[in-house]
Design a protein around this motif. Structure first.
Motif, mmCIF file in Angstrom:
data_model
loop_
_atom_site.group_PDB
_atom_site.id
_atom_site.type_symbol
_atom_site.label_atom_id
_atom_site.label_comp_id
_atom_site.label_asym_id
_atom_site.label_seq_id
_atom_site.Cartn_x
_atom_site.Cartn_y
_atom_site.Cartn_z
ATOM 1 N N ALA A 197 -2.457 -9.139 2.009
ATOM 2 C CA ALA A 197 -1.437 -9.934 2.690
ATOM 3 C C ALA A 197 -0.197 -9.087 2.957
ATOM 4 C CB ALA A 197 -1.094 -11.158 1.862
ATOM 5 N N ALA A 198 0.149 -8.213 2.028
ATOM 6 C CA ALA A 198 1.333 -7.367 2.198
ATOM 7 C C ALA A 198 1.154 -6.405 3.370
ATOM 8 C CB ALA A 198 1.619 -6.604 0.917
ATOM 9 N N SER A 199 -0.019 -5.810 3.485
ATOM 10 C CA SER A 199 -0.236 -4.874 4.589
ATOM 11 C C SER A 199 -0.261 -5.602 5.927
ATOM 12 C CB SER A 199 -1.517 -4.081 4.371
ATOM 13 O OG SER A 199 -2.646 -4.917 4.442
ATOM 14 N N ARG A 200 -0.745 -6.832 5.949
ATOM 15 C CA ARG A 200 -0.725 -7.613 7.189
ATOM 16 C C ARG A 200 0.707 -7.940 7.598
ATOM 17 N NH1 ARG A 200 -4.854 -12.258 5.893
ATOM 18 N NH2 ARG A 200 -4.300 -11.594 3.830
ATOM 19 N N ARG A 201 1.556 -8.282 6.597
ATOM 20 C CA ARG A 201 2.960 -8.564 6.902
ATOM 21 C C ARG A 201 3.664 -7.328 7.432
ATOM 22 N NH1 ARG A 201 4.735 -10.623 1.542
ATOM 23 N NH2 ARG A 201 2.570 -10.877 1.074
ATOM 24 N N LEU A 202 3.398 -6.173 6.816
ATOM 25 C CA LEU A 202 4.008 -4.928 7.283
ATOM 26 C C LEU A 202 3.570 -4.599 8.702
ATOM 27 C CD1 LEU A 202 3.782 -2.694 4.091
ATOM 28 C CD2 LEU A 202 5.839 -3.615 5.139
ATOM 29 N N LYS B 29 6.407 -6.444 15.728
ATOM 30 C CA LYS B 29 7.604 -7.096 16.255
ATOM 31 C C LYS B 29 8.655 -6.065 16.652
ATOM 32 C CE LYS B 29 7.185 -11.512 13.866
ATOM 33 N NZ LYS B 29 7.766 -12.422 12.856
ATOM 34 N N ASP B 30 8.800 -5.022 15.841
ATOM 35 C CA ASP B 30 9.751 -3.963 16.154
ATOM 36 C C ASP B 30 9.351 -3.244 17.443
ATOM 37 O OD1 ASP B 30 12.040 -2.288 15.544
ATOM 38 O OD2 ASP B 30 10.571 -0.715 15.072
ATOM 39 N N ARG B 31 8.074 -2.997 17.614
ATOM 40 C CA ARG B 31 7.610 -2.354 18.845
ATOM 41 C C ARG B 31 7.891 -3.221 20.065
ATOM 42 N NH1 ARG B 31 1.688 0.250 17.503
ATOM 43 N NH2 ARG B 31 2.345 1.526 15.739
#
Length: 77
Positions: free
Chosen positions: A51-56, A62-64
């Motif tokens: 889940a953490a890697s999916r959030r990252l 979003k930044d892109r």
């Protein structure tokens, strides 16, 4: 040698060269397919992302998108 035998020799050599080339290309294609099957079978064996890697990854995406929108608007960052 007459013209007929020269033409027959040329046709036979061309056919042999075409056959060898076809065989080599077919072997290469089969090897590539074997490699892709191996890659796909290994990809199925990988555990799902946490889940953490999916959030990252979502934050990165979003930044892109923000950077691309800024470029589209003509704003330098």
């Amino acid at each position: 040698m007459g013209d007929g035998s020269d033409m027959t020799l040329i046709i036979a050599a061309s056919l042999a060269a075409f056959s060898l080339l076809s065989f080599a290309l077919l072997r290469g294609w089969e090897g590539w397919l074997r490699l892709r099957r191996l890659e796909l079978s290994q990809a199925d064996a990988l555990p799902p992302p946490s889940a953490a890697s999916r959030r990252l990854e979502l934050i990165d995406l979003k930044d892109r998108v923000k950077r691309l929108e800024a470029i589209a608007d003509g704003v330098d960052r």
